[in-house]
Design a protein around this motif. Structure first.
Motif, mmCIF file in Angstrom:
data_model
loop_
_atom_site.group_PDB
_atom_site.id
_atom_site.type_symbol
_atom_site.label_atom_id
_atom_site.label_comp_id
_atom_site.label_asym_id
_atom_site.label_seq_id
_atom_site.Cartn_x
_atom_site.Cartn_y
_atom_site.Cartn_z
ATOM 1 N N GLY A 15 0.807 -1.211 0.000
ATOM 2 C CA GLY A 15 0.000 0.000 0.000
ATOM 3 C C GLY A 15 0.843 1.265 0.000
ATOM 4 O O GLY A 15 0.375 2.330 0.397
ATOM 5 N N ARG A 16 2.069 1.153 -0.492
ATOM 6 C CA ARG A 16 2.998 2.284 -0.518
ATOM 7 C C ARG A 16 3.157 2.780 -1.950
ATOM 8 O O ARG A 16 2.693 2.153 -2.904
ATOM 9 N N ASN A 17 3.864 3.927 -2.095
ATOM 10 C CA ASN A 17 4.135 4.409 -3.441
ATOM 11 C C ASN A 17 5.148 3.481 -4.110
ATOM 12 O O ASN A 17 5.940 2.818 -3.436
ATOM 13 N N PRO A 18 5.144 3.406 -5.454
ATOM 14 C CA PRO A 18 5.957 2.415 -6.163
ATOM 15 C C PRO A 18 7.457 2.502 -5.904
ATOM 16 O O PRO A 18 8.172 1.521 -6.093
ATOM 17 N N SER A 19 7.953 3.652 -5.462
ATOM 18 C CA SER A 19 9.397 3.806 -5.249
ATOM 19 C C SER A 19 9.826 3.522 -3.810
ATOM 20 O O SER A 19 11.003 3.652 -3.474
ATOM 21 N N TYR A 20 8.889 3.117 -2.967
ATOM 22 C CA TYR A 20 9.170 2.963 -1.538
ATOM 23 C C TYR A 20 10.319 1.992 -1.273
ATOM 24 O O TYR A 20 11.294 2.326 -0.582
ATOM 25 N N LEU A 21 10.225 0.773 -1.804
ATOM 26 C CA LEU A 21 11.261 -0.225 -1.524
ATOM 27 C C LEU A 21 12.548 0.066 -2.295
ATOM 28 O O LEU A 21 13.635 -0.292 -1.850
ATOM 29 N N GLN A 22 12.419 0.714 -3.456
ATOM 30 C CA GLN A 22 13.620 1.119 -4.182
ATOM 31 C C GLN A 22 14.446 2.083 -3.335
ATOM 32 O O GLN A 22 15.664 1.969 -3.234
ATOM 33 N N GLN A 23 13.782 3.033 -2.669
ATOM 34 C CA GLN A 23 14.473 3.989 -1.807
ATOM 35 C C GLN A 23 15.016 3.300 -0.563
ATOM 36 O O GLN A 23 16.105 3.630 -0.089
ATOM 37 N N PHE A 24 14.278 2.321 -0.044
ATOM 38 C CA PHE A 24 14.747 1.578 1.128
ATOM 39 C C PHE A 24 16.050 0.857 0.823
ATOM 40 O O PHE A 24 16.992 0.871 1.622
ATOM 41 N N ILE A 25 16.124 0.246 -0.357
ATOM 42 C CA ILE A 25 17.309 -0.529 -0.719
ATOM 43 C C ILE A 25 18.464 0.367 -1.140
ATOM 44 O O ILE A 25 19.597 0.195 -0.687
ATOM 45 N N ARG A 26 18.188 1.355 -1.981
ATOM 46 C CA ARG A 26 19.266 2.158 -2.559
ATOM 47 C C ARG A 26 19.717 3.301 -1.664
ATOM 48 O O ARG A 26 20.906 3.634 -1.628
ATOM 49 N N LYS A 27 18.768 3.914 -0.940
ATOM 50 C CA LYS A 27 19.089 5.125 -0.185
ATOM 51 C C LYS A 27 19.019 4.936 1.328
ATOM 52 O O LYS A 27 19.335 5.863 2.079
ATOM 53 N N GLY A 28 18.570 3.752 1.761
ATOM 54 C CA GLY A 28 18.479 3.520 3.196
ATOM 55 C C GLY A 28 17.379 4.310 3.868
ATOM 56 O O GLY A 28 17.432 4.592 5.064
ATOM 57 N N SER A 29 16.352 4.680 3.105
ATOM 58 C CA SER A 29 15.229 5.438 3.656
ATOM 59 C C SER A 29 13.934 4.743 3.233
ATOM 60 O O SER A 29 13.640 4.616 2.032
ATOM 61 N N PRO A 30 13.177 4.209 4.210
ATOM 62 C CA PRO A 30 13.377 4.323 5.659
ATOM 63 C C PRO A 30 14.562 3.464 6.131
ATOM 64 O O PRO A 30 15.035 2.600 5.403
ATOM 65 N N ARG A 31 15.005 3.733 7.335
ATOM 66 C CA ARG A 31 16.160 3.022 7.868
ATOM 67 C C ARG A 31 15.852 1.545 8.054
ATOM 68 O O ARG A 31 16.717 0.689 7.870
ATOM 69 N N LYS A 32 14.625 1.231 8.446
ATOM 70 C CA LYS A 32 14.218 -0.166 8.582
ATOM 71 C C LYS A 32 12.747 -0.282 8.236
ATOM 72 O O LYS A 32 11.998 0.702 8.293
ATOM 73 N N LEU A 33 12.335 -1.478 7.879
ATOM 74 C CA LEU A 33 10.950 -1.722 7.519
ATOM 75 C C LEU A 33 10.079 -1.764 8.763
ATOM 76 O O LEU A 33 10.505 -2.247 9.814
ATOM 77 N N GLU A 34 8.856 -1.266 8.630
ATOM 78 C CA GLU A 34 7.915 -1.401 9.725
ATOM 79 C C GLU A 34 7.562 -2.872 9.911
ATOM 80 O O GLU A 34 7.606 -3.669 8.962
ATOM 81 N N GLU A 35 7.209 -3.219 11.130
ATOM 82 C CA GLU A 35 6.975 -4.628 11.459
ATOM 83 C C GLU A 35 5.905 -5.252 10.564
ATOM 84 O O GLU A 35 6.075 -6.359 10.056
ATOM 85 N N GLN A 36 4.808 -4.523 10.337
ATOM 86 C CA GLN A 36 3.728 -5.078 9.514
ATOM 87 C C GLN A 36 4.181 -5.261 8.067
ATOM 88 O O GLN A 36 3.872 -6.275 7.432
ATOM 89 N N ASP A 37 4.944 -4.277 7.547
ATOM 90 C CA ASP A 37 5.457 -4.394 6.181
ATOM 91 C C ASP A 37 6.407 -5.568 6.055
ATOM 92 O O ASP A 37 6.374 -6.319 5.074
ATOM 93 N N ARG A 38 7.258 -5.729 7.065
ATOM 94 C CA ARG A 38 8.217 -6.836 7.045
ATOM 95 C C ARG A 38 7.486 -8.178 7.052
ATOM 96 O O ARG A 38 7.851 -9.103 6.317
ATOM 97 N N ALA A 39 6.452 -8.286 7.862
ATOM 98 C CA ALA A 39 5.695 -9.537 7.944
ATOM 99 C C ALA A 39 4.991 -9.829 6.618
ATOM 100 O O ALA A 39 4.965 -10.980 6.155
#
Length: 226
Positions: free
Chosen positions: A38-62
């Motif tokens: 339910g996030r914008n399409p670039s959310y995980l790209q930014q997580f992997i490439r830019k480290g933002s967010p610093r960590k995944l939220e628990e629900q997203d990780r699950a």
């Protein structure tokens, strides 16, 4: 070969690298996984490439762990990167048989359901199901037909559907509309209304009264050919 080496240098180690690896193994884009959350399409790209967010939220990780067939620890920030640590062999003789139903959930315009008799089984270890939060799930496996859920779900993929009764929340579900079985992203569209959404934007949203739709179960995992 040069591109591969450069690509690996740009990817941080740990959960980010593991998430990228899992997405590539399953043939699912980061944009599709972001939309699954339910996030914008670039959310995980930014997580992997830019480290933002610093960590995944628990629900997203699950959610990602369930969908990718991984453990939550693989996607959790940790000093020891425990997902890469060899696991001691266990005498695991406890398996759960999940019926494969001779039925297709249309990822397209919809289809009339066929026979609902099981014709085969998948066997999952109890330990794996517990790791995915599915130890008490009421699971069955059916195949996806059509292209409206691409690239998230492809024609011919097999999906695990959890039919356990639970309060409704937005997500990927198998639903029955009239006599037609479909797999769609189901979202609230206001009081008494439900929207059936496709991942493939060539298919327009369908909005119906909530009482017209029977939610069979939530899609919790998929498998398909690479």
């Amino acid at each position: 070969m040069r591109q591969t080496q450069h690509f690996q240098r740009d990817v941080p180690a740990g959960p980010r690298a593991r998430l990228l690896e899992l997405s590539q193994l399953r043939g699912v884009s980061l944009a599709a996984l972001s939309e699954l959350l339910g996030r914008n399409p670039s959310y995980l790209q930014q997580f992997i490439r830019k480290g933002s967010p610093r960590k995944l939220e628990e629900q997203d990780r699950a959610t990602l762990a369930r969908f990718l067939g991984a453990t939550e620890d693989e996607l959790r920030e940790a000093q020891d990167n425990s997902y890469a640590t060899p696991v001691e062999p266990r005498n695991s003789d406890k398996w759960v048989e999940v019926p494969r139903i001779d039925l297709g959930a249309a990822a397209g315009a919809g289809r009339l359901p066929g026979s609902e008799a099981a014709f085969d089984i998948f066997r999952f270890s109890q330990r794996w199901l517990q790791e995915q939060g599915l130890a008490r799930a009421q699971l069955s496996a059916i195949r996806v037909e059509g292209d409206s859920m691409e690239p998230l779900l492809n024609d011919g993929d097999e999906i695990l559907v959890d039919c356990s009764p639970r309060p409704f929340r937005d997500g990927i579900h198998v639903v029955r509309l009239g006599d037609t079985l479909m797999v769609k992203r189901v979202a609230s569209a206001g009081p008494g209304r439900i929207a059936l959404l496709s991942q493939n934007f060539a298919y327009p949203p369908v909005e119906v009264a909530a009482e017209e739709v029977v939610i069979i179960g939530r899609v919790v995992w998929k498998g398909g050919r690479v």
